[in-house]
Design an enzyme around this catalytic site. Structure first.
Site, PDB file in Angstrom:
ATOM      1  N   MET A 199       8.667 -25.366  24.289  1.00 52.45           N
ATOM      2  CA  MET A 199       8.210 -26.628  24.905  1.00 52.45           C
ATOM      3  C   MET A 199       6.730 -26.546  25.286  1.00 52.45           C
ATOM      4  O   MET A 199       5.944 -27.434  24.940  1.00 52.45           O
ATOM      5  CB  MET A 199       9.087 -26.896  26.130  1.00 52.45           C
ATOM      6  CG  MET A 199       8.962 -28.262  26.695  1.00 52.45           C
ATOM      7  SD  MET A 199      10.368 -28.656  27.743  1.00 52.45           S
ATOM      8  CE  MET A 199      10.159 -27.511  29.111  1.00 52.45           C
TER       9      MET A 199
ATOM     10  N   ASP B  96       9.077 -10.699  17.424  1.00 54.71           N
ATOM     11  CA  ASP B  96      10.101 -10.503  18.460  1.00 54.71           C
ATOM     12  C   ASP B  96       9.465  -9.642  19.538  1.00 54.71           C
ATOM     13  O   ASP B  96       9.208  -8.455  19.304  1.00 54.71           O
ATOM     14  CB  ASP B  96      11.345  -9.834  17.859  1.00 54.71           C
ATOM     15  CG  ASP B  96      12.428  -9.589  18.919  1.00 54.71           C
ATOM     16  OD1 ASP B  96      12.170  -9.838  20.115  1.00 54.71           O
ATOM     17  OD2 ASP B  96      13.521  -9.150  18.533  1.00 54.71           O
TER      18      ASP B  96
ATOM     19  N   THR C 193       6.576 -18.111  36.897  1.00 52.58           N
ATOM     20  CA  THR C 193       7.369 -19.186  37.485  1.00 52.58           C
ATOM     21  C   THR C 193       7.364 -19.163  39.020  1.00 52.58           C
ATOM     22  O   THR C 193       7.209 -18.091  39.630  1.00 52.58           O
ATOM     23  CB  THR C 193       8.833 -19.042  36.994  1.00 52.58           C
ATOM     24  OG1 THR C 193       9.684 -19.914  37.726  1.00 52.58           O
ATOM     25  CG2 THR C 193       9.368 -17.626  37.171  1.00 52.58           C
TER      26      THR C 193
ATOM     27  N   TYR D 201      16.720 -14.397  36.664  1.00 54.61           N
ATOM     28  CA  TYR D 201      15.574 -14.957  35.936  1.00 54.61           C
ATOM     29  C   TYR D 201      14.285 -14.639  36.697  1.00 54.61           C
ATOM     30  O   TYR D 201      13.320 -14.128  36.115  1.00 54.61           O
ATOM     31  CB  TYR D 201      15.755 -16.475  35.787  1.00 54.61           C
ATOM     32  CG  TYR D 201      14.543 -17.202  35.250  1.00 54.61           C
ATOM     33  CD1 TYR D 201      14.151 -17.082  33.917  1.00 54.61           C
ATOM     34  CD2 TYR D 201      13.784 -18.037  36.081  1.00 54.61           C
ATOM     35  CE1 TYR D 201      13.043 -17.755  33.435  1.00 54.61           C
ATOM     36  CE2 TYR D 201      12.680 -18.720  35.607  1.00 54.61           C
ATOM     37  CZ  TYR D 201      12.305 -18.579  34.290  1.00 54.61           C
ATOM     38  OH  TYR D 201      11.203 -19.250  33.816  1.00 54.61           O
TER      39      TYR D 201
HETATM   40  N1  LIG Z   1      11.021 -24.552  31.617  1.00 58.55           N
HETATM   41  C1  LIG Z   1      10.672 -24.501  32.900  1.00 58.55           C
HETATM   42  O1  LIG Z   1      11.061 -25.346  33.725  1.00 58.55           O
HETATM   43  C2  LIG Z   1       9.759 -23.408  33.385  1.00 58.55           C
HETATM   44  C3  LIG Z   1       9.428 -23.350  34.741  1.00 58.55           C
HETATM   45  C4  LIG Z   1       8.562 -22.344  35.194  1.00 58.55           C
HETATM   46  C5  LIG Z   1       8.031 -21.433  34.289  1.00 58.55           C
HETATM   47  N2  LIG Z   1       8.391 -21.495  32.976  1.00 58.55           N
HETATM   48  C6  LIG Z   1       7.813 -20.514  32.055  1.00 58.55           C
HETATM   49  O2  LIG Z   1       6.974 -21.217  31.157  1.00 58.55           O
HETATM   50  C7  LIG Z   1       6.965 -20.556  29.879  1.00 58.55           C
HETATM   51  C8  LIG Z   1       7.276 -21.567  28.785  1.00 58.55           C
HETATM   52  O3  LIG Z   1       8.575 -22.101  29.043  1.00 58.55           O
HETATM   53  P1  LIG Z   1       9.257 -23.157  28.053  1.00 58.55           P
HETATM   54  O4  LIG Z   1      10.187 -23.969  28.879  1.00 58.55           O
HETATM   55  O5  LIG Z   1       8.209 -23.797  27.193  1.00 58.55           O
HETATM   56  O6  LIG Z   1      10.124 -22.161  27.164  1.00 58.55           O
HETATM   57  P2  LIG Z   1      11.040 -22.495  25.869  1.00 58.55           P
HETATM   58  O7  LIG Z   1      10.918 -23.926  25.481  1.00 58.55           O
HETATM   59  O8  LIG Z   1      12.379 -21.905  26.159  1.00 58.55           O
HETATM   60  O9  LIG Z   1      10.291 -21.657  24.736  1.00 58.55           O
HETATM   61  C9  LIG Z   1      10.351 -20.260  24.707  1.00 58.55           C
HETATM   62  C10 LIG Z   1      10.096 -19.830  23.273  1.00 58.55           C
HETATM   63  O10 LIG Z   1      10.149 -18.399  23.243  1.00 58.55           O
HETATM   64  C11 LIG Z   1      10.913 -18.014  22.110  1.00 58.55           C
HETATM   65  N3  LIG Z   1      11.466 -16.683  22.306  1.00 58.55           N
HETATM   66  C12 LIG Z   1      12.583 -16.326  22.998  1.00 58.55           C
HETATM   67  N4  LIG Z   1      12.777 -15.003  22.903  1.00 58.55           N
HETATM   68  C13 LIG Z   1      11.775 -14.508  22.144  1.00 58.55           C
HETATM   69  C14 LIG Z   1      11.451 -13.203  21.668  1.00 58.55           C
HETATM   70  N5  LIG Z   1      12.213 -12.131  21.937  1.00 58.55           N
HETATM   71  N6  LIG Z   1      10.327 -13.052  20.904  1.00 58.55           N
HETATM   72  C15 LIG Z   1       9.566 -14.115  20.592  1.00 58.55           C
HETATM   73  N7  LIG Z   1       9.835 -15.385  20.996  1.00 58.55           N
HETATM   74  C16 LIG Z   1      10.932 -15.567  21.753  1.00 58.55           C
HETATM   75  C17 LIG Z   1      11.985 -19.084  22.030  1.00 58.55           C
HETATM   76  O11 LIG Z   1      12.592 -19.065  20.770  1.00 58.55           O
HETATM   77  P3  LIG Z   1      14.146 -19.530  20.644  1.00 58.55           P
HETATM   78  O12 LIG Z   1      14.165 -20.966  21.064  1.00 58.55           O
HETATM   79  O13 LIG Z   1      14.442 -19.296  19.200  1.00 58.55           O
HETATM   80  O14 LIG Z   1      14.931 -18.650  21.585  1.00 58.55           O
HETATM   81  C18 LIG Z   1      11.158 -20.345  22.293  1.00 58.55           C
HETATM   82  O15 LIG Z   1      10.546 -20.833  21.128  1.00 58.55           O
HETATM   83  C19 LIG Z   1       7.947 -19.397  30.021  1.00 58.55           C
HETATM   84  O16 LIG Z   1       7.248 -18.232  30.372  1.00 58.55           O
HETATM   85  C20 LIG Z   1       8.828 -19.804  31.197  1.00 58.55           C
HETATM   86  O17 LIG Z   1       9.388 -18.682  31.852  1.00 58.55           O
HETATM   87  C21 LIG Z   1       9.228 -22.458  32.515  1.00 58.55           C
END
Ligand SMILES: NC(=O)c1ccc[n+]([C@@H]2O[C@H](COP(=O)([O-])OP(=O)(O)OC[C@H]3O[C@@H](n4cnc5c(N)ncnc54)[C@H](OP(=O)(O)O)[C@@H]3O)[C@@H](O)[C@H]2O)c1
Length: 277
Positions: free
Chosen positions: A10, A32, A97, A121
């Protein structure tokens, strides 16, 4: 070149759109991050001067049942990225986060407030924060309550439920700032362009509860859905959540001049953009 790891997620997708020709995305299976050989291969081949890690295991309740995977992706994976970026002389940008905090401060969290995660988490993301230090040339960005066009998120869940039901109960005792991934990406680019290093908070300004956010989503979408209050205790999810985890973004504003827009303005813009997609 700026390499965005997790480039299909996202945040990663919106960040790459903003970076344009400066950016290049990689994601599973091309990289990975839990496999150091994979990280070495991609980084030594592509030779980025900067790596932004948007990859994570982001299913907060899923992490409770899969703690080992959470630590591998969110903790150890960051150590591998930090080691290899240090070895090739690149900067590492790590995204973290508000869930590293326990929500008990009663005021917005500053960058140097002591972390105290309540769930797996948050523990795994804190391990990632600490591992970021392996590369002294790093930027650590904490954010919260993300939504965007390219991933599962609360706005999309509410819009779906609102089409199915006339009345919903949503928790009203967790407070935070809903944050549009486009504004987070703008903040990250502002930090990079200003040459900032160290820890920063980026979130849309203001604060609300999930209940207030849900009501705003339906109001701005013209949907007549009644949103009743419920407590976190009543919802009874596997992972504990911080109750008040807003982030003080003063350091970002002072060091870059970039002020993230109010959360409700961001929501309106997101919904308008979404309607045109
Ligand atoms: N979402 C929230 O509300 C939120 C809030 C606070 C902080 N954050 C942080 O913001 C960042 C971005 O979050 P997001 O919501 O954009 O995340 P997301 O949409 O879940 O995207 C994460 C990406 O990482 C990939 N991924 C997972 N495991 C992996 C691995 N071993 N090697 C390489 N790629 C891998 C996923 O692929 P697959 O889809 O194939 O698994 C996905 O494309 C993260 O660090 C998250 O912790 C998020």
């Amino acid at each position: 070149m700026i390499l965005v790891v997790g480039g299909q997620g996202m945040l990663g997708t919106d960040l790459l759109a903003l970076l344009g020709e400066r950016g290049r995305g990689v994601d599973l299976p091309e990289i990975d991050i839990t496999d150091i050989r994979s990280v070495q291969k991609v980084l030594t081949t592509l030779k980025p001067h900067l790596v932004v890690n948007c990859a994570a295991y982001t299913d907060v309740d899923g992490c409770e049942a899969n703690a080992e995977t959470a630590m591998q992706v969110n903790g150890e994976g960051v150590a591998f990225l930090a080691l290899v970026t240090r070895d090739i002389g690149a900067t590492l940008v790590q995204v973290s986060t508000d869930y590293v905090f326990d929500g008990g401060k009663g005021q917005p969290y500053r960058e140097n407030d002591p972390p105290q995660p309540l769930n797996i988490y948050g523990e795994s993301k804190l391990a990632g924060e600490l591992n970021t230090d392996i590369n002294p040339d790093h930027l650590l960005v904490r954010t919260q309550w993300l939504y965007g066009l390219h991933g599962k998120n609360f706005v999309e869940t509410m819009l779906r439920l609102g089409r199915e039901k006339e009345r919903l109960a949503v928790v009203d005792d967790q407070i935070g700032a809903p944050t549009w991934t486009v504004d987070l990406a703008r903040g990250i680019v502002a930090l990079l362009d200003a040459g900032c290093r160290g820890t920063y908070h980026i979130a849309n300004s203001g604060a609300t509860s999930w209940n207030g956010f849900a009501r705003a989503i339906f109001e701005e979408s013209g949907m007549a859905v009644q949103v009743d209050p419920m407590t976190t205790e009543q919802l009874n999810r596997p992972a504990r959540r911080p109750l008040h985890s807003t982030l003080d973004c003063g350091r970002l504003v002072a060091d870059t001049g970039f002020t993230p827009q109010p959360w409700r303005e961001a929501l309106k813009r997101y919904l308008n953009l979404r309607a045109k997609e």
